[in-house]
Motif scaffolding. Structure first.
Motif, mmCIF file in Angstrom:
data_model
loop_
_atom_site.group_PDB
_atom_site.id
_atom_site.type_symbol
_atom_site.label_atom_id
_atom_site.label_comp_id
_atom_site.label_asym_id
_atom_site.label_seq_id
_atom_site.Cartn_x
_atom_site.Cartn_y
_atom_site.Cartn_z
ATOM 1 N N VAL A 276 0.870 -1.182 0.000
ATOM 2 C CA VAL A 276 0.000 0.000 0.000
ATOM 3 C C VAL A 276 0.903 1.227 0.000
ATOM 4 N N ALA A 277 0.927 1.957 -1.102
ATOM 5 C CA ALA A 277 1.835 3.091 -1.253
ATOM 6 C C ALA A 277 1.054 4.398 -1.317
ATOM 7 N N LEU A 278 1.669 5.427 -0.794
ATOM 8 C CA LEU A 278 1.109 6.768 -0.869
ATOM 9 C C LEU A 278 1.417 7.351 -2.247
ATOM 10 N N GLN A 279 0.462 8.009 -2.836
ATOM 11 C CA GLN A 279 0.616 8.601 -4.157
ATOM 12 C C GLN A 279 1.750 9.622 -4.169
ATOM 13 N N GLY A 280 2.483 9.699 -5.274
ATOM 14 C CA GLY A 280 3.497 10.726 -5.440
ATOM 15 C C GLY A 280 4.871 10.280 -4.998
ATOM 16 N N ALA A 281 5.741 11.286 -4.763
ATOM 17 C CA ALA A 281 7.126 11.056 -4.376
ATOM 18 C C ALA A 281 7.591 12.237 -3.539
ATOM 19 N N PRO A 282 8.690 12.084 -2.822
ATOM 20 C CA PRO A 282 9.199 13.218 -2.044
ATOM 21 C C PRO A 282 9.518 14.404 -2.949
ATOM 22 N N SER A 283 9.408 15.607 -2.423
ATOM 23 C CA SER A 283 9.743 16.790 -3.203
ATOM 24 C C SER A 283 11.256 16.907 -3.321
ATOM 25 N N GLY A 284 11.692 17.739 -4.255
ATOM 26 C CA GLY A 284 13.118 17.962 -4.434
ATOM 27 C C GLY A 284 13.752 17.107 -5.501
ATOM 28 N N LEU A 285 13.034 16.107 -6.032
ATOM 29 C CA LEU A 285 13.568 15.297 -7.110
ATOM 30 C C LEU A 285 13.346 16.000 -8.449
ATOM 31 N N ASP B 21 11.691 14.655 -14.169
ATOM 32 C CA ASP B 21 11.813 13.427 -14.951
ATOM 33 C C ASP B 21 12.103 12.230 -14.057
ATOM 34 N N VAL B 22 12.955 12.437 -13.066
ATOM 35 C CA VAL B 22 13.292 11.355 -12.136
ATOM 36 C C VAL B 22 12.068 10.969 -11.315
ATOM 37 N N ALA B 23 11.342 11.977 -10.803
ATOM 38 C CA ALA B 23 10.141 11.698 -10.017
ATOM 39 C C ALA B 23 9.113 10.944 -10.845
ATOM 40 N N GLY C 136 19.344 27.715 -38.664
ATOM 41 C CA GLY C 136 18.845 28.897 -37.974
ATOM 42 C C GLY C 136 17.756 28.590 -36.975
ATOM 43 N N VAL C 137 17.753 27.383 -36.433
ATOM 44 C CA VAL C 137 16.755 26.955 -35.459
ATOM 45 C C VAL C 137 17.443 26.779 -34.108
ATOM 46 N N ALA C 138 16.956 27.485 -33.107
ATOM 47 C CA ALA C 138 17.541 27.392 -31.774
ATOM 48 C C ALA C 138 16.957 26.195 -31.033
ATOM 49 N N VAL C 139 17.682 25.755 -30.017
ATOM 50 C CA VAL C 139 17.187 24.708 -29.120
ATOM 51 C C VAL C 139 16.922 25.350 -27.765
ATOM 52 N N SER C 140 15.681 25.298 -27.329
ATOM 53 C CA SER C 140 15.274 25.963 -26.095
ATOM 54 C C SER C 140 15.109 24.966 -24.964
ATOM 55 N N PRO C 141 15.277 25.430 -23.734
ATOM 56 C CA PRO C 141 15.064 24.538 -22.586
ATOM 57 C C PRO C 141 13.615 24.075 -22.513
ATOM 58 N N ASP C 142 13.405 22.998 -21.787
ATOM 59 C CA ASP C 142 12.065 22.462 -21.557
ATOM 60 C C ASP C 142 11.177 23.555 -20.960
ATOM 61 N N PRO C 143 10.100 23.959 -21.662
ATOM 62 C CA PRO C 143 9.251 25.035 -21.145
ATOM 63 C C PRO C 143 8.255 24.577 -20.088
ATOM 64 N N MET C 144 8.128 23.283 -19.898
ATOM 65 C CA MET C 144 7.165 22.770 -18.925
ATOM 66 C C MET C 144 7.741 21.550 -18.211
ATOM 67 N N PRO C 145 8.840 21.754 -17.461
ATOM 68 C CA PRO C 145 9.495 20.606 -16.821
ATOM 69 C C PRO C 145 8.601 19.849 -15.860
ATOM 70 N N GLU C 146 7.588 20.542 -15.310
ATOM 71 C CA GLU C 146 6.690 19.872 -14.364
ATOM 72 C C GLU C 146 5.879 18.764 -15.020
ATOM 73 N N GLU C 147 5.771 18.773 -16.359
ATOM 74 C CA GLU C 147 5.006 17.749 -17.066
ATOM 75 C C GLU C 147 5.811 16.477 -17.317
ATOM 76 N N ALA C 148 7.116 16.524 -17.110
ATOM 77 C CA ALA C 148 7.987 15.345 -17.285
ATOM 78 C C ALA C 148 7.752 14.680 -18.645
ATOM 79 N N ILE C 149 7.776 15.492 -19.714
ATOM 80 C CA ILE C 149 7.491 14.988 -21.058
ATOM 81 C C ILE C 149 8.474 13.901 -21.476
ATOM 82 N N PHE C 150 9.712 13.976 -20.995
ATOM 83 C CA PHE C 150 10.731 13.011 -21.398
ATOM 84 C C PHE C 150 10.306 11.574 -21.131
ATOM 85 N N THR C 151 9.491 11.357 -20.121
ATOM 86 C CA THR C 151 9.097 9.996 -19.745
ATOM 87 C C THR C 151 7.736 9.599 -20.312
#
Length: 540
Positions: A157-166, A169-171, A429-444
């Motif tokens: 039986v696990a609690l939803q989520g993970a500790p903060s500070g991760l 993408d890792v979380a 002539g195309v730039a590479v920009s940082p992840d604009p929505m890191p909270e969405e963890a799109i990489f995973t």
């Protein structure tokens, strides 16, 4: 530095002069033609394994042949048929909780629910419960919620989520792996309870819905860890009763998690037990991955493969549309556009007088909308030697609604592919920009991640937020995404499609021609987790 210099030389060699206006217009026209066919009403939303998807798969295979690729599916053909199973309850499951010395019958779909099983038709199991905190394990972050707990034959039986500070993408990775951690500890079941005491009856009802997963010839299922026989959900009242007589109540656990989010609550045994009697009925079917190959030219490096992929499936049709309502989820941008630009990148490869050194695989995936299922199956059952796949670019939902001037390469900060993307973009002539929505963890959350989990460096390339892109993304995600409005009535910028295809060609060509394969960066979390012995750019 030697690696970076080599990458720059490869990009310089492959990033030739900008295409002429006529060539770009021709490319844009081909992209448009492919999107118009793949997102037409006749294909009925390309739902996995449905008639429209089958037509779309045949179309992609025919285009692969016309381009000059060779079949790279099963048995010398274009397709890898993914064996799927749809499981539902043959009859309402019977669940009985023993709590405080008394047996109580649970109402299916209201008090609790058990997921149908794709691996066992009949289940008659009794087990106790163990609270496991967040239910996570990770050496890098010194996390082990299972330390000192006996889970053998029990339900975690696990609690939803993970500790903060991760990192997000890792979380996200850790959060999606909780059932795996439970199985490793010897648990036979898994439950995740909410971190708040809000209404949860709707989620209980969803817990018993039919489920679809791939099941291979050995009986292994894609998303179900071996050993996990029960996946349960409880309404909030019954989730609280699981903690009756325990060292802490669920409310106390939730308060602790809220007040000290960096350290999860410690686990402990729970007193109730449950008996579950459930019978599943199965429907087996297949849906194809479409796989084409452009053989490499180097006597040694041709044995390695770079992958360009895009998911071909979408959401199908509404089952209960209102009179006159548009019922078709056409998926023009999600992801007919990704498939069309992959096809155009393949044409660019085939048109070159010199083939790339490494071989290039082009894959149209099935089952992405059902949980990355087709890509997961292929990653576990590749049609080429698994160790030969050295790098991957995923073309998922390019937003071709504006003349993009930047892109976001999700995962670029994890591997050497990030430098390759940056140099290829610079050549156009195309730039590479940082992840604009890191909270969405799109990489995973897209198909490429199934290969990351097999140790393959990969990126997901999306058009960026510059030059008005942020407004277009906001409007699309708010009103159009996963709706019938994702169709050809949108003002699609076909020249943007041609440029997106060219950029992906240049990225993949650089990866295919480099003397060194794509590598995880030294110390990267995902590289160290999934490919700990693989090469790194700093290696000699």
């Amino acid at each position: 530095m030697r690696f970076l210099a080599a990458a720059l030389l490869v990009v310089a060699a492959t990033a030739t002069a900008q295409p002429s206006a006529t060539a770009e217009q021709d490319s844009a026209r081909r992209v448009r033609a492919d999107v118009e066919f793949l997102s037409s009403d006749a294909l009925e939303g390309r739902d996995m394994a449905a008639r429209g998807y089958t037509i779309a798969a045949d179309y992609v295979a025919s285009q692969f042949r016309a381009i000059g690729l060779t079949p790279a599916g099963d048995n010398g053909g274009w397709f890898q048929q993914v064996p799927f199973r749809r499981a539902s309850h043959a009859k309402p499951p019977v669940m009985t909780m023993t709590i405080g010395g008394k047996e109580v019958a649970l109402k299916d779909g209201a008090d609790a629910a058990v997921r149908p099983s794709v691996t066992a038709k009949t289940r008659n199991l009794a087990a106790g419960f163990v609270f496991v905190g967040y239910g996570i394990k990770d050496k890098r972050y010194s996390l082990d919620d299972y330390r000192g707990l006996d889970l053998k034959g029990k339900i975690a039986v696990a609690l939803q989520g993970a500790p903060s500070g991760l990192p997000s993408d890792v979380a996200a990775h850790i959060g999606s792996s909780k059932a795996d951690y439970a199985a490793e500890a010897g648990a036979i079941g898994f439950v995740e309870v909410k971190r708040s005491d809000g209404p949860s009856e709707s989620s209980v009802g969803r817990g018993g819905r039919p489920m679809v997963d791939w099941v291979d010839a050995s009986g292994k299922a894609g998303s179900i860890p071996a050993g996990i026989q029960l996946q349960l959900s409880f309404g909030n009242g019954w989730a609280e009763r699981l903690f009756e007589g325990a060292p802490k109540t669920l409310d106390a656990v939730r308060r602790q998690a809220k007040s000290n989010s960096r350290v999860g609550p410690k686990g402990f045994a729970l007193r109730p037990t449950i008996r579950v009697e459930a019978e599943s009925k199965w429907e087996d079917f297949t849906s194809p991955e479409v796989v084409g190959l452009l053989a490499g030219s180097d006597p040694t490096l041709a044995a390695e493969h770079v992958v360009l992929m895009a998911h071909l499936d979408h959401l199908g049709m509404k089952t209960d549309p209102k009179p006159g309502e548009d019922a078709i989820y056409n998926g023009a941008l999600d992801n007919a556009a990704g498939v069309a630009t992959m096809l155009e990148a393949a044409r660019m490869f085939a048109a070159q007088p010199v083939r790339p050194k490494r071989s290039v695989l082009f894959i149209a995936n099935t089952g992405e909308e059902r949980g990355l299922l087709g890509a997961d199956y292929y990653a576990n059952h590749p049609t080429v030697p698994a160790q030969s796949i050295v790098g991957l670019v995923d073309l998922d939902m390019p937003l071709l609604l504006y003349p993009f001037t930047d892109v976001t390469a999700f995962g670029a900060d994890h591997s050497s592919i990030g430098a390759t993307v940056a140099e290829a973009g610079k050549s156009m002539g195309v730039a590479v920009s940082p992840d604009p929505m890191p909270e969405e963890a799109i990489f995973t959350r897209s198909d490429h991640y199934m290969f990351v989990k097999r140790g393959v460096p990969a990126v997901l390339l999306m058009t960026g937020h510059a030059n008005g892109g942020a407004e277009h993304w906001r409007a699309y995600l708010g009103k159009t995404y996963h709706s019938p409005q994702d169709d050809l009535t949108q003002k699609i910028d076909w020249n943007a499609g041609a440029r997106y295809a060219l950029l992906n060609y240049r990225i993949a060509r650089s990866m295919a021609d480099s003397d060194r394969r794509p590598m995880w960066l030294s110390g990267d979390y995902f590289g160290d987790l999934f490919d700990p012995r693989g090469p790194r750019p700093s290696n000699p």
